[in-house]
Design an enzyme around this catalytic site. Structure first.
Site, PDB file in Angstrom:
ATOM      1  N   TYR A 145      -0.299  -5.007 -31.180  1.00  0.00           N
ATOM      2  CA  TYR A 145      -1.493  -4.224 -31.535  1.00  0.00           C
ATOM      3  C   TYR A 145      -1.010  -2.927 -32.183  1.00  0.00           C
ATOM      4  O   TYR A 145      -0.627  -1.992 -31.485  1.00  0.00           O
ATOM      5  CB  TYR A 145      -2.316  -3.960 -30.273  1.00  0.00           C
ATOM      6  N   LYS A 191      -2.151  -7.466 -34.897  1.00  0.00           N
ATOM      7  CA  LYS A 191      -3.457  -6.888 -35.211  1.00  0.00           C
ATOM      8  C   LYS A 191      -3.255  -5.446 -35.641  1.00  0.00           C
ATOM      9  O   LYS A 191      -2.590  -4.668 -34.943  1.00  0.00           O
ATOM     10  CB  LYS A 191      -4.347  -6.938 -33.976  1.00  0.00           C
ATOM     11  N   LYS A 193      -5.057  -1.912 -36.225  1.00  0.00           N
ATOM     12  CA  LYS A 193      -6.257  -1.103 -36.056  1.00  0.00           C
ATOM     13  C   LYS A 193      -6.445  -0.299 -37.339  1.00  0.00           C
ATOM     14  O   LYS A 193      -5.651   0.580 -37.665  1.00  0.00           O
ATOM     15  CB  LYS A 193      -6.079  -0.168 -34.851  1.00  0.00           C
ATOM     16  N   ASP A 222      -8.779  -4.604 -38.002  1.00  0.00           N
ATOM     17  CA  ASP A 222     -10.015  -4.232 -37.297  1.00  0.00           C
ATOM     18  C   ASP A 222     -10.342  -2.756 -37.544  1.00  0.00           C
ATOM     19  O   ASP A 222      -9.811  -1.877 -36.861  1.00  0.00           O
ATOM     20  CB  ASP A 222      -9.812  -4.473 -35.794  1.00  0.00           C
ATOM     21  N   ASN A 224     -13.146  -1.284 -36.954  1.00  0.00           N
ATOM     22  CA  ASN A 224     -14.272  -0.842 -36.106  1.00  0.00           C
ATOM     23  C   ASN A 224     -15.434  -0.278 -36.916  1.00  0.00           C
ATOM     24  O   ASN A 224     -15.878   0.860 -36.699  1.00  0.00           O
ATOM     25  CB  ASN A 224     -13.804   0.182 -35.049  1.00  0.00           C
ATOM     26  N   HIS A 329     -10.395  -9.028 -26.420  1.00  0.00           N
ATOM     27  CA  HIS A 329     -10.362  -7.592 -26.710  1.00  0.00           C
ATOM     28  C   HIS A 329      -9.570  -6.840 -25.635  1.00  0.00           C
ATOM     29  O   HIS A 329      -9.458  -7.293 -24.507  1.00  0.00           O
ATOM     30  CB  HIS A 329     -11.820  -7.106 -26.705  1.00  0.00           C
ATOM     31  N   ASN A 331      -8.408  -2.607 -24.223  1.00  0.00           N
ATOM     32  CA  ASN A 331      -8.411  -1.138 -24.308  1.00  0.00           C
ATOM     33  C   ASN A 331      -7.222  -0.620 -23.508  1.00  0.00           C
ATOM     34  O   ASN A 331      -6.658  -1.374 -22.736  1.00  0.00           O
ATOM     35  CB  ASN A 331      -9.696  -0.599 -23.685  1.00  0.00           C
ATOM     36  N   HIS A 358      -3.290  -3.439 -25.327  1.00  0.00           N
ATOM     37  CA  HIS A 358      -2.751  -2.090 -25.593  1.00  0.00           C
ATOM     38  C   HIS A 358      -1.483  -1.832 -24.780  1.00  0.00           C
ATOM     39  O   HIS A 358      -0.910  -0.757 -24.876  1.00  0.00           O
ATOM     40  CB  HIS A 358      -3.779  -1.022 -25.181  1.00  0.00           C
ATOM     41  N   ARG A 413     -13.995   9.197 -22.071  1.00  0.00           N
ATOM     42  CA  ARG A 413     -13.293   9.092 -23.346  1.00  0.00           C
ATOM     43  C   ARG A 413     -14.173   9.653 -24.455  1.00  0.00           C
ATOM     44  O   ARG A 413     -15.339   9.274 -24.568  1.00  0.00           O
ATOM     45  CB  ARG A 413     -12.951   7.622 -23.618  1.00  0.00           C
TER      46      ARG A 413
HETATM   47  O1  GKR Z   1      -8.133   1.923 -28.467  1.00  0.00           O
HETATM   48  O2  GKR Z   1      -8.857   2.997 -30.184  1.00  0.00           O
HETATM   49  C1  GKR Z   1      -8.782   1.979 -29.498  1.00  0.00           C
HETATM   50  C2  GKR Z   1      -9.485   0.752 -29.952  1.00  0.00           C
HETATM   51  O3  GKR Z   1     -10.214   1.021 -31.094  1.00  0.00           O
HETATM   52  C3  GKR Z   1     -10.374   0.209 -28.876  1.00  0.00           C
HETATM   53  O4  GKR Z   1     -11.166   1.215 -28.301  1.00  0.00           O
HETATM   54  C4  GKR Z   1     -11.245  -0.893 -29.382  1.00  0.00           C
HETATM   55  O5  GKR Z   1     -12.235  -1.155 -28.480  1.00  0.00           O
HETATM   56  O6  GKR Z   1      -9.284  -2.279 -29.331  1.00  0.00           O
HETATM   57  C5  GKR Z   1     -10.575  -2.205 -29.498  1.00  0.00           C
HETATM   58  C6  GKR Z   1     -11.155  -3.087 -30.591  1.00  0.00           C
HETATM   59  O7  GKR Z   1     -10.623  -4.124 -30.827  1.00  0.00           O
HETATM   60  O8  GKR Z   1     -12.186  -2.745 -31.170  1.00  0.00           O
HETATM   61 MG    MG Z   2     -12.147  -4.737 -32.226  1.00  0.00          MG
END
Ligand code: GKR
Ligand code: MG
Length: 434
Positions: A145, A191, A193, A222, A224, A329, A331, A358, A413
């Site tokens: 990740y 993956k 982010k 991803d 988001n 998923h 976190n 994570h 958070r």
């Molecule tokens: O940890 O910043 C993060 C991720 O963006 C997480 O909060 C997301 O919920 O990993 C997650 C996702 O796949 O959207």
């Molecule tokens: Mg996601």
């Protein structure tokens, strides 16, 4: 098996300054750890989202938990997860996971279910995956990740963690980060982010990963929901080759309607890359519309907020029926959550992709299980030959986590606030940003 005691521990664990479209991770992530104890002195444990609200929600059920039979408790609390109709759809578009008031009940239930299953497993000498239907795999594959990040392993003042990856704010640095992570854990898929840099730089990042890792390593991105539908379509077309071979495009844009529009335009252009989601779909109530609109082809489950392990198994059945893929998923989390994820994945035949985790971002300094971190080898967690989750709490480490929590000034958070504090005082989460 009567439950005689319940403890909820709020802890803080160091978390590096990871970026996403939500903003910036704080120096510590918050987690809650639940213990329930039976009259014969066996303790079942669970880990879930942290901060005051999740801990209070668990405390709110204390009188229902104490005195209950561990075998029957989740049945007695079934109203928390079942019968949630269309009015309960609960997109996470504007909320980080764990901060959505609409899934408080399913999150709370999930932690109690995991702790009960751990307790039952420890009392009958069976691993959880074998209690919930039996394992279909002993080794559960996870994905690397990768995050863009600022320098730092984080924590604060005299409590900082080693910064394994340094600053990662360019395609080159990101590819270095991934190779380092693969070298350490042996992951077989990646993956990214996204939603952090200009889309053209994130496209460049994925292209670089593809050319350096080769087509046998599936890639996902991803952002988001950071992209408008037209940007999502442009990225989908640009990365049609790189996201094929078992990869996917995750939550490029917000809402089931937006995802459906992206899908339609990509198919019209001959791009069959599946769209995945843990934002547009977060509950059973979202599924009918999603299937009707062909918005999401891969659902990312998460036992922490879908209402526990058995709800994830129900979800897997629905995904199979509707010909959808299933991924997982994650976190920021420690080893208790990782083992819960591994057990449910082990007992879910229709899990069609490696799971997110994570875990590489957390440090052994913060781990709360006896013996230290859960080993991840060849990208997999192996289900240990031990009852329940297969792990026990290290109470000294747990106390350190509680002490860290007590020092913090925040109790939830808030990645936008962290961005404003550390990177740009004017930063706002704008959707779509591009
Ligand atoms: O940890 O910043 C993060 C991720 O963006 C997480 O909060 C997301 O919920 O990993 C997650 C996702 O796949 O959207
Ligand atoms: Mg996601």
């Amino acid at each position: 098996m009567k439950i005689v005691n319940m403890k909820v521990h709020s802890i803080a664990i160091a978390d590096p300054p990871l970026r996403s479209s939500y903003g910036l991770h704080a120096p510590y992530a918050l987690r809650s750890v639940l213990e329930i104890e039976s009259e014969d002195g066996i303790v079942g444990i669970a880990e879930t989202y942290g901060g005051d609200a999740p801990a209070q929600a668990l405390e709110g059920l204390r009188t229902r938990v104490i005195g209950a039979d561990a075998y029957k408790l989740t049945g007695e609390l079934a109203h928390l997860v079942e019968g949630q109709g269309a009015g309960f759809a609960r997109s996470q578009t504007y909320l980080v996971p764990g901060e959505n008031p609409l899934d408080t009940a399913t999150r709370t239930y999930a932690a109690i279910e995991t702790a009960c299953l751990d307790l039952i497993g420890k009392s009958v000498g069976k691993p959880i995956c074998d209690l919930i239907g039996g394992r279909v795999r002993d080794r559960v594959p996870f994905s690397a990740y990768a995050f863009y990040k600022h320098a730092g392993g984080d924590g604060e003042r005299n409590d900082v963690r080693a910064d394994e990856y340094g600053e990662v704010m360019t395609p080159e640095a990101l590819s270095r980060e991934v190779k380092q992570m693969i070298g350490h854990y042996g992951f077989g898929s990646v993956k990214l982010k996204g939603g952090v840099l200009e889309p053209k730089l994130e496209i460049e990042t994925i292209k670089r990963l593809r050319s350096e890792l080769g087509p046998e390593v599936p890639l996902r991105i991803d952002p988001n929901c950071a992209w408008a539908t037209n940007t999502s379509v442009v990225v989908g077309k640009e990365l049609s080759e790189e996201l094929s071979h078992g990869g996917y495009l995750e939550d490029p844009t917000s809402t089931l309607e937006g995802m459906s529009e992206v899908r339609k335009q990509l198919l019209a252009a001959g791009v069959t890359t599946p769209l995945a989601s843990n934002v547009a779909i977060t509950s059973f109530a979202d599924l009918p519309q999603s299937v009707g609109l062909d918005s999401v082809q891969i659902v990312l489950c998460d036992s922490h907020y879908w209402g526990g392990m058995r709800q994830v198994q129900h979800l897997a059945t629905l995904c199979r029926v509707f010909n959808l893929g299933l991924s997982m998923h994650s976190n920021s989390h420690l080893g208790v959550s990782l083992m819960a994820m591994a057990h449910v994945a082990a007992a879910t035949p229709h899990l069609t992709y490696s799971c997110d985790t994570h875990y590489p971002w957390q440090s052994e300094v913060d781990e709360i299980i006896v013996g230290g971190r859960v080993p991840v080898t060849d990208g997999c967690v192996t289900i240990p030959d031990k009852p329940g989750l297969g792990v026990e709490l290290d109470y000294d480490q747990l106390a350190r986590g509680r002490e860290r929590y007590s020092r913090l000034t925040y109790r939830k958070r808030d990645d936008e606030a962290e961005m404003q504090k550390h990177v740009d005082p004017t930063w706002k989460r704008i959707l779509p940003r591009w």
